[in-house]
Each structure stands twice: as C-alpha cells, then as structure tokens.
Design a protein around this motif. Structure first.
Motif, PDB file in Angstrom:
ATOM      1  N   ALA A  87      63.963 -25.856  82.670  1.00 14.53           N
ATOM      2  CA  ALA A  87      64.910 -24.860  82.156  1.00 14.53           C
ATOM      3  C   ALA A  87      65.956 -25.523  81.260  1.00 14.53           C
ATOM      4  CB  ALA A  87      65.583 -24.123  83.306  1.00 14.53           C
ATOM      5  N   GLU A  88      66.386 -26.714  81.632  1.00 19.72           N
ATOM      6  CA  GLU A  88      67.365 -27.438  80.816  1.00 19.72           C
ATOM      7  C   GLU A  88      66.788 -27.748  79.434  1.00 19.72           C
ATOM      8  OE1 GLU A  88      69.794 -31.678  80.866  1.00 19.72           O
ATOM      9  OE2 GLU A  88      68.916 -30.942  82.726  1.00 19.72           O
ATOM     10  N   ARG A  89      65.546 -28.174  79.398  1.00 16.80           N
ATOM     11  CA  ARG A  89      64.905 -28.458  78.104  1.00 16.80           C
ATOM     12  C   ARG A  89      64.773 -27.184  77.265  1.00 16.80           C
ATOM     13  NH1 ARG A  89      59.064 -31.017  76.575  1.00 16.80           N
ATOM     14  NH2 ARG A  89      59.319 -30.670  74.362  1.00 16.80           N
ATOM     15  N   ILE A  90      64.399 -26.088  77.892  1.00 18.54           N
ATOM     16  CA  ILE A  90      64.277 -24.809  77.180  1.00 18.54           C
ATOM     17  C   ILE A  90      65.649 -24.366  76.669  1.00 18.54           C
ATOM     18  CG2 ILE A  90      63.715 -22.363  77.446  1.00 18.54           C
ATOM     19  CD1 ILE A  90      61.538 -23.274  79.491  1.00 18.54           C
ATOM     20  N   ASN A  91      66.682 -24.508  77.502  1.00 17.02           N
ATOM     21  CA  ASN A  91      68.037 -24.141  77.087  1.00 17.02           C
ATOM     22  C   ASN A  91      68.489 -24.948  75.877  1.00 17.02           C
ATOM     23  OD1 ASN A  91      68.345 -22.206  79.119  1.00 17.02           O
ATOM     24  ND2 ASN A  91      69.277 -23.653  80.543  1.00 17.02           N
ATOM     25  N   LYS A  92      68.171 -26.235  75.862  1.00 11.53           N
ATOM     26  CA  LYS A  92      68.527 -27.077  74.708  1.00 11.53           C
ATOM     27  C   LYS A  92      67.785 -26.612  73.458  1.00 11.53           C
ATOM     28  CE  LYS A  92      69.823 -31.226  77.231  1.00 11.53           C
ATOM     29  NZ  LYS A  92      69.479 -32.608  77.585  1.00 11.53           N
ATOM     30  N   LYS A 120      72.523 -17.564  78.858  1.00 14.20           N
ATOM     31  CA  LYS A 120      72.468 -16.245  78.231  1.00 14.20           C
ATOM     32  C   LYS A 120      71.759 -16.317  76.889  1.00 14.20           C
ATOM     33  CE  LYS A 120      76.426 -14.087  80.402  1.00 14.20           C
ATOM     34  NZ  LYS A 120      77.702 -13.421  80.231  1.00 14.20           N
ATOM     35  N   GLU A 121      72.011 -17.392  76.147  1.00 13.42           N
ATOM     36  CA  GLU A 121      71.368 -17.549  74.846  1.00 13.42           C
ATOM     37  C   GLU A 121      69.847 -17.620  74.979  1.00 13.42           C
ATOM     38  OE1 GLU A 121      71.733 -20.274  70.810  1.00 13.42           O
ATOM     39  OE2 GLU A 121      72.790 -20.883  72.614  1.00 13.42           O
ATOM     40  N   THR A 122      69.382 -18.351  75.962  1.00 12.75           N
ATOM     41  CA  THR A 122      67.937 -18.423  76.220  1.00 12.75           C
ATOM     42  C   THR A 122      67.416 -17.049  76.602  1.00 12.75           C
ATOM     43  OG1 THR A 122      68.103 -20.727  76.932  1.00 12.75           O
ATOM     44  CG2 THR A 122      66.143 -19.515  77.624  1.00 12.75           C
ATOM     45  N   GLY A 123      68.142 -16.337  77.443  1.00 12.66           N
ATOM     46  CA  GLY A 123      67.737 -15.001  77.885  1.00 12.66           C
ATOM     47  C   GLY A 123      67.526 -14.030  76.743  1.00 12.66           C
ATOM     48  N   THR A 124      68.314 -14.158  75.672  1.00  5.98           N
ATOM     49  CA  THR A 124      68.173 -13.248  74.531  1.00  5.98           C
ATOM     50  C   THR A 124      66.905 -13.522  73.728  1.00  5.98           C
ATOM     51  OG1 THR A 124      69.449 -14.653  73.025  1.00  5.98           O
ATOM     52  CG2 THR A 124      70.675 -13.005  74.307  1.00  5.98           C
ATOM     53  N   LYS A 125      66.306 -14.695  73.906  1.00  7.27           N
ATOM     54  CA  LYS A 125      65.123 -15.072  73.130  1.00  7.27           C
ATOM     55  C   LYS A 125      63.815 -14.849  73.888  1.00  7.27           C
ATOM     56  CE  LYS A 125      67.682 -18.305  70.332  1.00  7.27           C
ATOM     57  NZ  LYS A 125      67.574 -19.472  69.490  1.00  7.27           N
ATOM     58  N   ILE A 126      63.907 -14.440  75.146  1.00  2.00           N
ATOM     59  CA  ILE A 126      62.698 -14.259  75.965  1.00  2.00           C
ATOM     60  C   ILE A 126      61.980 -12.982  75.551  1.00  2.00           C
ATOM     61  CG2 ILE A 126      61.809 -13.865  78.287  1.00  2.00           C
ATOM     62  CD1 ILE A 126      64.055 -15.669  79.321  1.00  2.00           C
ATOM     63  N   LEU A 127      60.749 -13.153  75.080  1.00  2.00           N
ATOM     64  CA  LEU A 127      59.895 -12.026  74.706  1.00  2.00           C
ATOM     65  C   LEU A 127      59.182 -11.477  75.936  1.00  2.00           C
ATOM     66  CD1 LEU A 127      58.507 -10.315  72.469  1.00  2.00           C
ATOM     67  CD2 LEU A 127      56.816 -12.146  72.284  1.00  2.00           C
ATOM     68  N   ALA A 128      58.726 -12.382  76.812  1.00  2.00           N
ATOM     69  CA  ALA A 128      58.007 -11.954  78.019  1.00  2.00           C
ATOM     70  C   ALA A 128      58.087 -13.032  79.090  1.00  2.00           C
ATOM     71  CB  ALA A 128      56.545 -11.669  77.696  1.00  2.00           C
TER      72      ALA A 128
END
Length: 149
Positions: A87-92, A120-128
């Motif tokens: 998750a940390e890598r995805i957030n970065k 929150k920024e990662t959450g806005t980019k989640i398609l599925a």
C-alpha cells in the motif's frame, strides 16, 4: 468479472499475503496490453516456525480458575505487514502521478488490509477492487479476466 476500460498507463496490482504483481497498461482502453512493472515476493514462514513458545495462561485472582491465552498468528501478522508495504508503494505512485487509474486484485482479507492503508489520493484513482486471488495466473489470463465482457 466486469469489463474494465483501462486507460493507458493504468496500474493493476495483483497480490496476496506473499506476492504482489505490479502491472501497467501499455495498450489503450479498447485493446489493453498489460506489462509487468515489478514483482515483490515476501518470505513468510508458517506460524509454527516463527513462534517460540506455548500459549500463555492466565489465573483467576479468586479461586482456582485459569484459561489459555490465544497464541499470536505470526503468519497473519506478516501478511498484514506485507500488505502495508505494498500500500505504501501504491500511495507513493499515486502521489507522484505514476498512474491515473488503479485496479487492485487481492483476496478479501488482504484487500481490506490494503484499503486501510490507502491515502485519500490513492482512493480517488481506484477504478476497481476485485476480491479474488489471481497471483498464480499468467499476465495474459489476468488481462483476459479483467477485460472480458
């Protein structure tokens, strides 16, 4: 699975508690072409190899009652730590605009662990978010499963 329209450069992360596969779409929405960015493996021995002692016991302060304390499942603890590092890598990646869309595929427990760590920024980019374990599938099979109608 549902038909996903993956934008060029979208990330697809397929993981479980011991392996994470980072893919990117080098095709377009109509003809996706998933390519491997990286694979992360986590060595997680079984709990009996990590634990060192028998479960503890508690004694009642009144009388002769006693009971066992549940032993820590070190295997599950390691899975949670690995999910947090993924998750940390995805957030970065989200923060540095490495991708505009994200698809996360993981077993339900790991998906929950990842979701807890996403910004929150990662959450806005989640398609599925897909609650399945596809870590043992080939990239072609993953692509087919994500884009099948």
């Amino acid at each position: 699975m549902t038909h996903l329209k993956l934008a060029p450069g979208a990330w697809v992360v397929v993981g479980d508690g011991q392996k994470a596969l980072f893919l990117t779409n080098e095709g377009d929405e109509k003809f996706p072409n998933l390519r491997r960015l990286s694979v992360e493996l986590h060595d997680d021995p079984p709990t009996h190899e990590q634990g060192s002692d028998a479960p503890g016991r508690t004694y009642s302060s009144i009388g002769t009652g006693r009971s066992a304390v549940e032993e820590t499942d070190w295997h599950e603890v390691e899975k949670e730590r690995f999910a947090a590092s993924i998750a940390e890598r995805i957030n970065k990646g989200a923060q540095s605009a490495a991708f505009k869309q994200l698809v996360v595929v993981a077993p339900p427990k790991i998906l929950g662990d990842l979701r807890r760590e996403f910004t929150k920024e990662t959450g806005t980019k989640i398609l599925a978010e897909i609650p399945k374990d596809l870590t043992h599938h080939t990239i072609a099979e993953i692509e087919r499963l994500l884009t099948a109608e």
